[in-house]
Scaffold this motif. Structure first.
Motif, PDB file in Angstrom:
ATOM      1  N   LEU A 170       6.040   4.050   0.534  1.00 52.33           N
ATOM      2  CA  LEU A 170       5.353   2.788   0.259  1.00 52.33           C
ATOM      3  C   LEU A 170       5.495   1.829   1.435  1.00 52.33           C
ATOM      4  O   LEU A 170       6.546   1.792   2.100  1.00 52.33           O
ATOM      5  CB  LEU A 170       5.911   2.135  -1.010  1.00 52.33           C
ATOM      6  N   ARG A 189       1.136   4.987  -5.967  1.00 51.30           N
ATOM      7  CA  ARG A 189       0.032   4.048  -6.145  1.00 51.30           C
ATOM      8  C   ARG A 189       0.277   3.125  -7.344  1.00 51.30           C
ATOM      9  O   ARG A 189      -0.190   1.992  -7.365  1.00 51.30           O
ATOM     10  CB  ARG A 189      -1.277   4.821  -6.291  1.00 51.30           C
ATOM     11  N   GLN A 190       0.984   3.587  -8.346  1.00 50.02           N
ATOM     12  CA  GLN A 190       1.265   2.778  -9.532  1.00 50.02           C
ATOM     13  C   GLN A 190       2.177   1.582  -9.225  1.00 50.02           C
ATOM     14  O   GLN A 190       2.252   0.645 -10.009  1.00 50.02           O
ATOM     15  CB  GLN A 190       1.905   3.647 -10.620  1.00 50.02           C
ATOM     16  N   VAL A 236       1.555  10.697  -4.115  1.00 49.14           N
ATOM     17  CA  VAL A 236       0.698   9.543  -3.862  1.00 49.14           C
ATOM     18  C   VAL A 236       0.375   8.824  -5.157  1.00 49.14           C
ATOM     19  O   VAL A 236       0.375   7.588  -5.230  1.00 49.14           O
ATOM     20  CB  VAL A 236      -0.592   9.996  -3.148  1.00 49.14           C
ATOM     21  N   ASP A 237       0.085   9.571  -6.224  1.00 48.24           N
ATOM     22  CA  ASP A 237      -0.270   8.950  -7.508  1.00 48.24           C
ATOM     23  C   ASP A 237       0.887   8.130  -8.068  1.00 48.24           C
ATOM     24  O   ASP A 237       0.688   7.030  -8.600  1.00 48.24           O
ATOM     25  CB  ASP A 237      -0.684  10.034  -8.511  1.00 48.24           C
ATOM     26  N   VAL A 277       1.978  -0.181  -6.283  1.00 46.88           N
ATOM     27  CA  VAL A 277       1.339  -1.108  -5.348  1.00 46.88           C
ATOM     28  C   VAL A 277       1.083  -2.448  -6.053  1.00 46.88           C
ATOM     29  O   VAL A 277       0.584  -2.489  -7.178  1.00 46.88           O
ATOM     30  CB  VAL A 277       0.020  -0.522  -4.814  1.00 46.88           C
ATOM     31  N   SER A 323       0.838  -1.205   0.000  1.00 42.56           N
ATOM     32  CA  SER A 323       0.000   0.000   0.000  1.00 42.56           C
ATOM     33  C   SER A 323       0.870   1.251   0.000  1.00 42.56           C
ATOM     34  O   SER A 323       2.095   1.185   0.165  1.00 42.56           O
ATOM     35  CB  SER A 323      -0.924  -0.002   1.224  1.00 42.56           C
ATOM     36  N   VAL A 324       0.197   2.380  -0.166  1.00 42.17           N
ATOM     37  CA  VAL A 324       0.845   3.690  -0.074  1.00 42.17           C
ATOM     38  C   VAL A 324       0.804   4.150   1.376  1.00 42.17           C
ATOM     39  O   VAL A 324      -0.165   3.894   2.099  1.00 42.17           O
ATOM     40  CB  VAL A 324       0.124   4.718  -0.980  1.00 42.17           C
TER      41      VAL A 324
END
Length: 664
Positions: free
Chosen positions: A92, A154-155, A150-151, A157, A84-85
């Motif tokens: 991470l 997220r890629q 965050v974006d 994860v 997860s973030v």
């Protein structure tokens, strides 16, 4: 040879998932092992100096980093995956798959990410900036160069974090990476026999377990085997667990990819399921068996209620599960039909029956043969038997064609507590099978010739508690040449002991304990009821058996029994009996021949058996005001039921009876 250490993992797995049982490659998903002490280096098992470094002997120190089998990631090891973030700065959260989290996640440098991009697996190099442990979450927080939002985080994860295989820390002597153990050959140290291959390693909490796939054709240490040609065996047999402890795995050779084991007796057979049915099928079968037993128990209880013996059920209200189960087995085991017959005969005087009384009127039997005992020797000849030699030849012909079955009664039907007479009875103690009289008898051709054993059905009736010893004796002696499919082992017939005083117009069954009835053997008459309850006579008739020899005592076995068989066949009789001069006790021994037809009739008409009651003193227990009380009688207080096989003669007419009297 390097020596095996003991294993220890940080995430104990009490029972591996089903997929692990099928695994034949390195663990995936990985099992995360821990460093024995995070604040200190690995503590190996140094047996040369006899030191354990404070470790329990039930633990080990195998370290686990797993290489993916796919060719495009060869040379990498998995060290964790991104779950997860964390926060808003592109950090991470990593779930570790390594025993070296500080080294892998705190030291900055190159790492690699394995990702799925457009359906294809790719490897991407990243730069680890810093990392820290996430307290209480069993995870780590990492920052990578170029990942600041965050974006962007997220890629990543779901990606797997990798490190170069050559960067694996060097282990101390006696320590092993789990993946290095997978695929190793497992060899018995004592014999050098290859038994299988390690397909997985699991942590059970106390110690690590090697999951070993045995060869499909394997000679077990206990002597059992599926095939003696191990060269043709493949690693496709059952899976077994082998503890990875020094006492069982003393040697591990990484260069030769093999380990030597010294398993205790029975270890490799443990958890090997011989029943190939699925777990669901086996549970269904067990459920059906329980239902069937419950129906039998209900029927047996109903019979006892009809005989007004409900007090037997009191034990169901007391005791543990095993004791209640014992009582249920006892109730189901009662031959209620035979017990009812015995209770109806309870008024018959208690006495030992003599041959003269049992065979009253046999002097009127026309089918008689009187012969000297001197005619019967190990080498019976035509010269000694004279005109009777024809009967002997007829009997041998019937035996050779499989037309004769033998029932060998090993029970002692004389007064209880009386020692066996070696000239009349058998030694039923199987503690020393080499010297047991049963083994001697079965090996003697005067009983059944070797060439006739395989075609002769054999029924053995053992005393209570001796049936397993008898089976073991036969099994260890290759059934003495008899066909195992034609051998039956039965335990002597017993009936409950009842009170001698009438209570509410009935004789109560006496209880040895709240969950056990008092029992006593019924005597030689029980042979007929046993053959009835097991449907053995019908089985023999279907297989072409025409005559059934029933023997008890050495004097009644051998050449004389063959002559009696020939006489019964010659006279077309239903029952033949041999008697000795000056023998009064019918239970000392007997030798009889029954036609299969008359035996079928007898098994359907158990009421032809006559019982007599013997008055005895028997301590027992009774339920008095909700308490179990021990009763110690000062005089006779009970009846034990006995029946003699000679009461079967009531079902046979005199013209269908043969008597062979053997004189001195």
């Amino acid at each position: 040879m390097q020596k095996a250490s003991l294993l220890c993992c940080s995430n104990p797995i009490s029972s591996p998932p089903p997929a692990y049982f099928r695994a034949c490659r390195p663990l995936s998903p990985p099992i995360r092992s821990r460093l024995i002490a995070f604040s200190s280096p690995h503590l190996p098992l140094n047996r040369l100096h006899g030191q354990r470094h404070g470790l329990s002997p039930l633990h080990s120190t195998a370290t686990e980093e797993i290489i993916e089998a796919s060719s495009n990631v060869s040379g990498f090891v998995e060290i964790g995956y991104i779950s997860s973030v964390h926060g808003l700065q592109g950090e991470l959260c990593i779930k570790p798959n390594t025993d070296f989290p500080e080294l892998r996640f705190c030291k900055a440098g190159r790492r690699w990410l394995r990702q799925q991009v457009s359906g294809k697996e790719t490897i991407k190099e990243v730069e680890l900036v810093e990392g820290r442990e996430h307290p209480g979450k069993k995870s780590w927080i990492l920052s990578f160069s170029g990942i600041e939002t965050v974006d962007e985080a997220r890629q990543l994860v779901g990606s797997t974090l990798l490190a170069k295989e050559e960067d694996r820390p060097h282990l101390e002597e006696g320590e092993f990476y789990t993946r290095d153990l997978v695929g190793m050959r497992v060899i018995l140290k004592e014999t050098g026999q290859v038994v299988g291959t390690v397909v997985n390693v699991f942590n059970s909490g106390a110690n690590d377990l090697l999951h070993v796939m045995l060869k499909s054709a394997l000679t077990m240490p206990n002597g059992s085997k599926e095939s003696s040609n191990l060269a043709e065996a493949s690693d496709s047999g059952p899976l077994v667990w082998v503890p990875f402890v020094e006492e069982i795995v003393p040697n591990v050779d990484l260069n030769r990819r093999e380990m030597l084991i010294t398993p205790p007796k029975g270890l490799l057979e443990l958890n090997v399921r011989t029943d190939e049915r699925s777990k669901k099928e086996r549970r269904q079968l067990e459920w059906k068996e329980r239902k069937k037993f419950q129906k039998r128990l209900i029927a047996a209880k109903k019979k006892l209620i009809e005989m007004e013996q409900q007090h037997v059920f009191h034990g169901f209200r007391f005791g543990e599960k095993s004791q209640v189960s014992l009582l249920a087995d006892q109730i189901v085991g009662v031959n209620s039909k035979l017990l009812q017959q015995a209770l109806e005969n309870v008024e018959i005087a208690s006495k030992r029956w003599s041959i003269i009384e049992s065979l009253a009127g046999t002097k009127l039997v026309r089918n008689r043969l009187k012969i000297s005992e001197k005619c019967f020797t190990p080498s019976t000849s035509e010269e000694k038997l004279g005109t009777n030699f024809t009967l002997h030849k007829k009997a041998l012909h019937l035996v050779s064609k499989g037309k004769v079955a033998v029932v060998l009664d090993m029970s002692d039907h004389r007064n209880q507590g009386k020692e066996n007479d070696p000239d009349l009875g058998f030694s039923t103690s199987m503690e020393n099978s080499e010297t047991s009289s049963l083994q001697t008898l079965l090996s003697d051709e005067r009983f059944v010739k070797v060439e006739h054993c395989s075609s002769t059905p054999l029924v053995l009736i053992s005393p209570a508690g001796e049936i397993n010893s008898m089976k073991k004796l036969f099994s260890s002696n290759n059934y003495f040449g008899f066909d195992p499919e034609k051998v039956w082992f039965l335990e002597e017939e017993r009936l409950p002991v009842v009170s001698s005083l009438l209570e509410q117009n009935r004789h109560r069954i006496l209880m040895k304990s709240p969950w056990e009835m008092l029992h006593s053997p019924v005597g030689s008459g029980g042979v007929v009821s046993l053959l009835s309850s097991e449907n053995i006579v019908e089985n023999l008739a279907e297989n072409g058996v025409e005559y059934i020899q029933v023997c008890h005592g050495k004097r009644y076995i051998g050449q004389s029994s063959l002559l009696l068989l020939g006489l019964v066949n010659e006279k077309e009789a239903d029952i033949g009996i041999q008697i000795f001069e000056h023998t009064d006790d019918v239970e000392e021994g007997f030798g009889m021949v029954f036609s299969t037809d008359i035996m079928k009739k007898l098994t359907r008409q158990i009421n032809k058996l006559q019982f007599y009651a013997i008055s005895k003193s028997n301590p027992h227990v009774e339920l008095v005001e909700k308490k179990w009380v021990n009763v110690e009688p000062s005089s006779s207080n009970s009846f034990e039921f006995h029946s003699t096989i000679f009461s079967c003669l009531n079902a046979c007419s005199l013209d269908k009876l043969c008597v062979m009297e053997i004189t001195e």
